[in-house]
Design an enzyme around this catalytic site. Structure first.
Site, PDB file in Angstrom:
ATOM      1  N   ARG A  23       0.983  -1.150  -0.045  1.00 55.61           N
ATOM      2  CA  ARG A  23       0.096  -0.047   0.036  1.00 55.61           C
ATOM      3  C   ARG A  23       0.891   1.273  -0.048  1.00 55.61           C
ATOM      4  NH1 ARG A  23      -2.778  -0.655   5.683  1.00 55.61           N
ATOM      5  NH2 ARG A  23      -0.556  -1.369   5.811  1.00 55.61           N
ATOM      6  N   GLN A  47       7.269  27.191  15.886  1.00 54.29           N
ATOM      7  CA  GLN A  47       6.765  27.234  14.235  1.00 54.29           C
ATOM      8  C   GLN A  47       7.214  26.360  13.314  1.00 54.29           C
ATOM      9  OE1 GLN A  47       7.825  31.583  13.302  1.00 54.29           O
ATOM     10  NE2 GLN A  47       8.322  30.835  11.221  1.00 54.29           N
ATOM     11  N   ASN A  49       7.787  25.625   9.152  1.00 54.26           N
ATOM     12  CA  ASN A  49       7.786  26.404   8.058  1.00 54.26           C
ATOM     13  C   ASN A  49       7.915  25.520   6.833  1.00 54.26           C
ATOM     14  OD1 ASN A  49       7.985  28.850   8.999  1.00 54.26           O
ATOM     15  ND2 ASN A  49      10.317  28.858   9.045  1.00 54.26           N
ATOM     16  N   ARG A  60      18.740  27.942  -1.459  1.00 52.01           N
ATOM     17  CA  ARG A  60      18.017  29.124  -0.477  1.00 52.01           C
ATOM     18  C   ARG A  60      19.169  28.963   0.937  1.00 52.01           C
ATOM     19  NH1 ARG A  60      12.323  29.894  -0.915  1.00 52.01           N
ATOM     20  NH2 ARG A  60      11.636  28.801  -2.775  1.00 52.01           N
ATOM     21  N   HIS A  63      21.411  31.054   5.948  1.00 49.17           N
ATOM     22  CA  HIS A  63      20.565  31.990   6.710  1.00 49.17           C
ATOM     23  C   HIS A  63      20.859  31.535   8.101  1.00 49.17           C
ATOM     24  CE1 HIS A  63      17.476  31.873   3.145  1.00 49.17           C
ATOM     25  NE2 HIS A  63      18.727  32.862   3.074  1.00 49.17           N
ATOM     26  N   LYS A  73      16.532  24.368  13.863  1.00 46.38           N
ATOM     27  CA  LYS A  73      15.646  23.860  12.821  1.00 46.38           C
ATOM     28  C   LYS A  73      15.910  22.577  12.758  1.00 46.38           C
ATOM     29  CE  LYS A  73      16.001  27.910  10.178  1.00 46.38           C
ATOM     30  NZ  LYS A  73      16.785  28.697   8.941  1.00 46.38           N
ATOM     31  N   LYS A 170      18.171  38.722  -1.889  1.00 46.47           N
ATOM     32  CA  LYS A 170      19.013  38.528  -0.647  1.00 46.47           C
ATOM     33  C   LYS A 170      20.201  37.717  -0.531  1.00 46.47           C
ATOM     34  CE  LYS A 170      17.068  36.721   2.873  1.00 46.47           C
ATOM     35  NZ  LYS A 170      16.397  36.076   3.922  1.00 46.47           N
ATOM     36  N   ASP A 171      19.892  36.503  -1.268  1.00 45.81           N
ATOM     37  CA  ASP A 171      20.924  35.622  -1.043  1.00 45.81           C
ATOM     38  C   ASP A 171      22.029  35.993  -2.057  1.00 45.81           C
ATOM     39  OD1 ASP A 171      19.524  34.284   0.805  1.00 45.81           O
ATOM     40  OD2 ASP A 171      18.859  32.476  -0.564  1.00 45.81           O
TER      41      ASP A 171
END
Length: 184
Positions: A23, A47, A49, A60, A63, A73, A170-171
């Site tokens: 399955r 939070q 994301n 990305r 940061h 994270k 920004k990056d």
């Protein structure tokens, strides 16, 4: 859950057990008690994301959020695949400026724990890649910072081919690592 450590202290690669049959599969993606035990202390997430990157070769990062809103994270890829990167920016760390790369994908189910004190970023290896991550603090624009993704001093292999990566403004204009003063 299988837990793998790295030469850089505090980073963890977690691989939940999958139970598969004709399955499909079932897996427990997150259990607070098991995660806290793996990390060695209680961790509170506040939070979640999610990002969708339409094209392969999207980068990305790199940061971070500085204190008082530094974020840890727990990162996973739920569609497609990425090279996930964490760079140690803890000033007193013997591995300051060193990094790890881990492939996260929907196929392998791996998750990377990136605590506060690290730069974080990823590059997509497939079109339509979805990345989700739990954060230990809320987003705070006045505490966000970045370092240019391709700084030669860091020597990160992002798993990209010869094509120019897809970056945010920004990056693309983030400072070099040598011009960066770590708040950690």
């Amino acid at each position: 859950m299988d837990i793998h450590t790295f030469e850089i202290d505090a980073l963890l690669l977690l691989k939940p057990h999958r139970y598969q049959d004709e399955r499909g599969y079932f897996m427990e993606a997150f259990r607070q008690s098991a995660f806290d035990e793996a990390v060695g202390r209680p961790v509170r997430f506040v939070q979640d994301n999610q990002s969708l990157s339409f094209k392969r070769g999207t980068v990305r990062g790199l940061h971070f959020q500085s204190p008082p809103h530094a974020q840890g994270k727990l990162v996973r890829c739920t569609r497609g695949s990425v090279i996930d990167v964490a760079v140690d920016i803890r000033r007193d760390s013997p591995t300051y400026g060193q990094h790890i790369c881990a492939e996260l994908s929907d196929a392998n189910g791996c998750q990377l724990w990136v605590p506060a004190g690290f730069l974080h970023g990823f590059s997509t290896l497939e079109d339509d890649t979805v990345v989700q991550y739990k954060c230990t603090d809320y987003y705070a624009a006045d505490c966000e910072g970045s370092v240019i993704w391709n700084d030669r001093a860091l020597g990160i292999d992002w798993g990209l081919d010869k094509a120019q990566p897809i970056l945010s403004d920004k990056d693309a204009t983030a400072p070099r690592f040598s011009d960066f003063a770590s708040p950690f």
